[in-house]
Every structure is written in C-alpha cells, then in structure tokens.
Design an enzyme around this catalytic site. Structure first.
Site, PDB file in Angstrom:
ATOM      1  CG  ASP A   1     -88.042 -35.419 -45.990  1.00 30.07           C
ATOM      2  OD1 ASP A   1     -88.234 -34.645 -45.251  1.00 30.07           O
ATOM      3  OD2 ASP A   1     -88.277 -37.043 -45.175  1.00 30.07           O
TER       4      ASP A   1
ATOM      5  CD1 TRP B   1     -94.125 -29.283 -43.437  1.00 34.68           C
ATOM      6  CD2 TRP B   1     -93.890 -27.498 -42.945  1.00 34.68           C
ATOM      7  NE1 TRP B   1     -93.354 -29.183 -43.590  1.00 34.68           N
ATOM      8  CE2 TRP B   1     -92.317 -28.657 -42.779  1.00 34.68           C
ATOM      9  CE3 TRP B   1     -92.721 -26.866 -42.567  1.00 34.68           C
ATOM     10  CZ2 TRP B   1     -91.479 -28.918 -41.968  1.00 34.68           C
ATOM     11  CZ3 TRP B   1     -91.538 -26.478 -42.034  1.00 34.68           C
ATOM     12  CH2 TRP B   1     -90.671 -27.658 -41.743  1.00 34.68           C
TER      13      TRP B   1
HETATM   14  C1  FRU Z   1     -86.732 -35.904 -42.245  1.00 33.52           C
HETATM   15  C2  FRU Z   1     -87.516 -36.477 -41.401  1.00 33.52           C
HETATM   16  C3  FRU Z   1     -88.290 -38.104 -41.677  1.00 33.52           C
HETATM   17  C4  FRU Z   1     -89.288 -38.344 -41.611  1.00 33.52           C
HETATM   18  C5  FRU Z   1     -90.235 -36.989 -41.682  1.00 33.52           C
HETATM   19  C6  FRU Z   1     -91.635 -37.016 -41.456  1.00 33.52           C
HETATM   20  O1  FRU Z   1     -87.284 -34.931 -42.877  1.00 33.52           O
HETATM   21  O2  FRU Z   1     -87.267 -36.334 -39.882  1.00 33.52           O
HETATM   22  O3  FRU Z   1     -86.739 -38.897 -40.946  1.00 33.52           O
HETATM   23  O4  FRU Z   1     -89.253 -39.973 -41.999  1.00 33.52           O
HETATM   24  O5  FRU Z   1     -89.386 -35.869 -41.844  1.00 33.52           O
HETATM   25  O6  FRU Z   1     -92.272 -35.825 -41.659  1.00 33.52           O
END
Ligand code: FRU
Length: 536
Positions: free
Chosen positions: A22, A19
């Site tokens: 971000d 997976w």
């Molecule tokens: C966005 C998010 C962020 C967080 C991260 C966790 O996709 O939810 O807000 O820091 O992914 O993986």
C-alpha cells in the site's frame, strides 16, 4: 540491467528492490511530495513491514530515504501497517498508522516529525501514549480487523474525526473516532458508514469533492457545492469500490451514499483492473486531489522471488467529480508529460472494419499513447445483451479477436511482431434500450505473454459516453510490465500487469486495429516515447 530486468518500470514508482504494497501517508510538505509505502526490507514477498519513504519535487522523479516508521515500541512491535498523514492547522504533519501489538491486536498509533523544519521529514518519533485507539473488552471492536486510519478532518465543532476500517461479522464498516487534541480519541457510537456482507473494509478513504469545479478540496472542506466520497478496499475480493454521497458533521455525523450507490460487486471503481489499497491527498500547491494506488504482480511468487521485487504504484492521478455528479474522473498528473519525447502523429484516417496497422517510430515498450475515435455510422451496432451486467464478463467472453458489429477497435500494446503476444485495449459499442448506446472498454490480457504461469484475466468497464455525439478517447501508459489505460477522458480506468517474453525492448510494437464490421474514424493519434524517470 534492463536486459535482465525487462519488467522493471521506467516511470512507475517502485522501490529499489523487494516487496511493496500500500501507498501510505501521501502529502505535500514545504513544497515536497512525500510517499511512504508498505515495504519488506528482507525480500520480495509480504512480511517484516516498515514504512519506506521517498520524496519528490514533481511526483515523477523520486529520491529514497531511510524507512520512516518501523517497529520500535510495544504498540507496534509486530508490525507498522497502513495509515495516513494529516497536516495540522499550524502546518505540521502527523501520521496515524496501524500497529500490531504483542498480543497481535490491531491498534492505532501516532508519529510526529522529529524536526518539522526538515522538508524531507527524515526522522519520525512516537509517543509512549501509543496506542491512541485500541480494541477493549467493552468497545466491541474486532481486534484482528481494525486498521488503516484515514487522513483526519475537522468538523464545525472544532473536533477532529478519523475513520478506521473494520468489520463486525460480515458487516464491513468505517469506525469513526473524534478528538479535541489529536491524542485522546473517543469512539463514536455509530460508524461513519457500514454495509452488510462486504467483509473487512481495508484502507478506507473519505474526502470531499466540489460539485462545481474540478479543483480539489482540503479534506476538512464542507458546505454547499460539496459532496463526499467514501472508498473501501474489500479484503474478500481484493477490489475497491466507492460511493458518492452526503455528509454533514453537524447533523448525525454519518455518511449517506446517494441512491443507487452500493459497496459491492456492482459498485463504482476507481480502476476496473488491478488497483488496491488506494489513497488520496490534497495537493495544496496545485489545488488538486491526487490518487495513489498499489498495483500488485500478476506473475507467480517464484517469478517475483527470482526477479527480486514485487509491486508497483499506478501513476499519481488527479481525481475529481464528473459533471454528471454520478462518478469520478481521473487523469495522470500533468507533470508526467515532461517525460514525453519523440512524438509520432498518425494523420486522421478511416480504420476499416477488419483492418490493423502498426504505429512505429517510438519506444513501444515505454510509451504514452493518446488517441480518439469517431463512429459516424452506428447502424451495425449489435444489440446489447442485458445479461452482461459486469463489463468484465463481456470482455472475458469477447476478446480482441472476436469480431463484432461496431468494435472491437483500439490498440494492441506490447505486441510482438507476429502477434504471438499483445495486450489489447479496445472498445465495443452496442445498441441498448431507449435508443441509447452501451460502450464497453476492455483490457484483454489473454495473449499478453507466452509465459503460462501469469494471471491473464481480462478486465472491462462500461463508459458513460454517447458515441453518437462524442468522440471516444483512449490514453494508455505503457511501461514494460504495466499497461494503464484511461478511457472516455478518464471516465473509465483499467490497469493491467503483463509479462511479455518477445514484446520486450525493441521487440515491442504497437498496432491500431478494428476487428468490427463497421468502419471507425481515427480522429487523433499521438504516441510518445517516455524517458526514464529517476525513481529511487
Ligand atoms: C492492505 C493491507 C492493509 C494493511 C496492510 C498491511 O493491502 O492488508 O489492510 O494495513 O496491507 O501491509
């Protein structure tokens, strides 16, 4: 092998397995591009998140490194979530990221390179002073909605500023902190910006753009001929919105969007398809601002587990302010063009209403296609129905096979020979009010796959192009399970994920079509096969 994995990409960034969400901390350091990303070392679904790390000399070919940031101290024991890099004035980078502490509160931490002399920045160290920013009994911060610090910038008073995404009730906000030394951070009384009824603002991004040049600006730049952009990723709708506005840190230190800008369902978007948790950085080597964005799957979780991975990054895109000052424009980094091979040109020709033809001689499953249309006679344009407030609604109602006046015309990508499967990217032109034309760009996924468990939602964007005076251009990057399109020279971007069952490998074809009543001229059309990049 590629036969077992028809959806793995050839030139879109992805991890070797598992997976990814971000993009984190993108930067250039000692001539090397760095990309970190939220990664699960243990599987193809979200969880166990660490900062995986890759570097590149050209933003196209990437080598993998060991995870750079992972749970290792109380301030991040339960997670190392998203964050950003800042290059300090002495040239060394630091990373601010969100840690999840043992009480499952979201806090902001710092990490430093262990050896700044190492261009690969393999090892990162943390300070026992973490967390540097945390919810307390008195600061009113929502401990489960306080995350994703941006790149920091310096104001004229010499103090650093950074924003963190948050919400209070339903009011989304970008909480502002200031610091003299990057370690001691003081929360400002007012957020940089907030908006009612938007819910949690994830992954905010805040950066300057020049009003007189497409070149990028360092994040701390300000002054005349500079506007600012605030982008937020709305957790509620999983969509991103940005505004363009003014920001003067020597005055109130708040950002004011220009009139007409809103964060919400009618605002401007970097990408009107799939695109989330995006982040820009300033590339000081080429004086450009580059945008990364996470493209998640449209397949079922079962299919993701079966194929052993989930998530792509869009190609890195240069981003700048349009001449109108009213929107941003994006274009894939030019380095990507190194992968182009075996160019096929279609000579300029009239595409009659109700016709289509195949463009062959290149690898249609892995391609870069660039074309432009001219519409000499717009008499047949239908009247625009003002109830189509969102282009997505229009594109959902009027799919590629719904005949119109002028349009639909465009391409069918990842198409099977008998057109049982295809993803259509096309335009429709309508007569609006005041003798103005309305141009809609659509990405139609309804026929993208015979597999019925995938999400086939359609996407749409209105393009600020005058078809009576200008050409209408389209560039589409096709890469096995991603179709990433740039309309109107980058004024409208739409990214889709598709999972054809027949239109894979040699079974993939590309067609140009015009299912409108009026003829359109194809004024240019080039297609390239894309070589495989070295990605992790
Ligand atoms: C966005 C998010 C962020 C967080 C991260 C966790 O996709 O939810 O807000 O820091 O992914 O993986």
């Amino acid at each position: 092998s590629s036969a077992d994995q028809p959806y793995r990409t050839a030139y879109h960034f992805q991890p070797p397995k598992n997976w990814m969400n971000d993009p984190n901390g993108p930067m250039i350091y000692k001539g090397l591009y760095h990309l970190f990303y939220q990664w699960n070392p243990k599987g193809a679904v979200w969880g166990n998140i660490v900062w995986a790390h890759s570097t590149s000399k050209d933003l196209v070919n990437w080598i993998p490194h060991e995870p750079a940031i992972y749970p290792s101290q109380p301030a991040d024991m339960n997670g190392t979530w998203s964050g950003s890099a800042t290059i300090l004035p002495n040239g060394t980078p630091v990373i601010l990221y969100t840690g999840i502490n043992p009480a499952n509160q979201q806090v902001q931490n710092i990490a430093f390179p262990k050896k700044a002399s190492d261009p690969y920045l393999i090892e990162w160290v943390k300070t026992p002073k973490n967390p540097l920013m945390a919810p307390t009994a008195s600061n009113m911060i929502n401990a489960s909605s306080f995350r994703d610090p941006t790149t920091a910038w310096v104001g004229p008073d010499g103090r650093w500023r950074v924003i963190i995404g948050s919400k209070r009730g339903r009011r989304g906000m970008a909480i502002l902190y200031r610091s003299k030394d990057f370690i001691h951070w003081v929360k400002a009384q007012h957020p940089l910006h907030s908006a009612p009824n938007t819910g949690m603002w994830e992954c905010p991004d805040f950066f300057p753009v020049s009003t007189v040049s497409p070149l990028g600006l360092d994040t701390s730049s300000n002054g005349p001929h500079v506007k600012h952009v605030l982008k937020v990723s709305l957790d509620d709708t999983r969509k991103e919105y940005y505004t363009i506005g003014t920001y003067d840190p020597s005055k109130k230190d708040v950002y004011t969007p220009d009139a007409g800008s809103v964060e919400g369902d009618l605002g401007l978007r970097f990408d009107y398809g799939k695109f989330y948790a995006s982040k820009t950085f300033f590339d000081s080597a080429k004086n450009r601002r580059i945008l990364w964005g996470w493209i998640n799957e449209s397949s079922s979780v079962e299919d993701d587990i079966k194929k052993g991975w989930s998530g792509l990054q869009a190609v890195p895109r240069v981003i700048w302010l349009d001449k109108s000052g009213k929107q941003l424009v994006q274009w894939p980094v030019m380095e990507l063009e190194k992968l182009r091979t075996g160019r096929v040109d279609v000579p300029s020709k009239l595409l009659r209403g109700g016709s289509k033809f195949e463009v062959s001689g290149f690898t249609a499953s892995q391609a870069d296609v660039e074309l432009s249309f001219e519409v000499k006679n717009l008499d047949k344009a239908e009247k625009f129905d003002p109830s189509w407030v969102k282009a997505q609604d229009l594109c959902t109602q009027k799919t590629a096979t719904v005949k119109g006046g002028i349009g639909p015309f465009g391409i069918m990508a990842l198409a099977s020979k008998g057109l049982e499967e295809y993803t259509a990217i096309f335009f429709r032109i309508f007569k609006g009010t005041n003798n103005k034309y309305v141009v809609a760009m659509c990405s139609d996924q309804t026929k993208s796959s015979l597999n019925n468990s995938t999400d086939k939602a359609n996407y749409g964007a209105f393009l600020d192009v005058d078809p009576a005076k200008e050409k209408l251009s389209l560039r589409t990057l096709i890469d096995r399970s991603i179709v990433e399109s740039f309309g109107g020279e980058g004024k409208g971007c739409i990214t889709a994920r598709v999972y054809p069952t027949k239109a894979i490998g040699d079974g993939a074809h590309l067609y140009a079509f015009n299912y409108g009543a009026g003829d359109v001229l194809i004024s240019s059309f080039s297609a390239w096969s894309m070589k495989k990049a070295q990605i992790n």
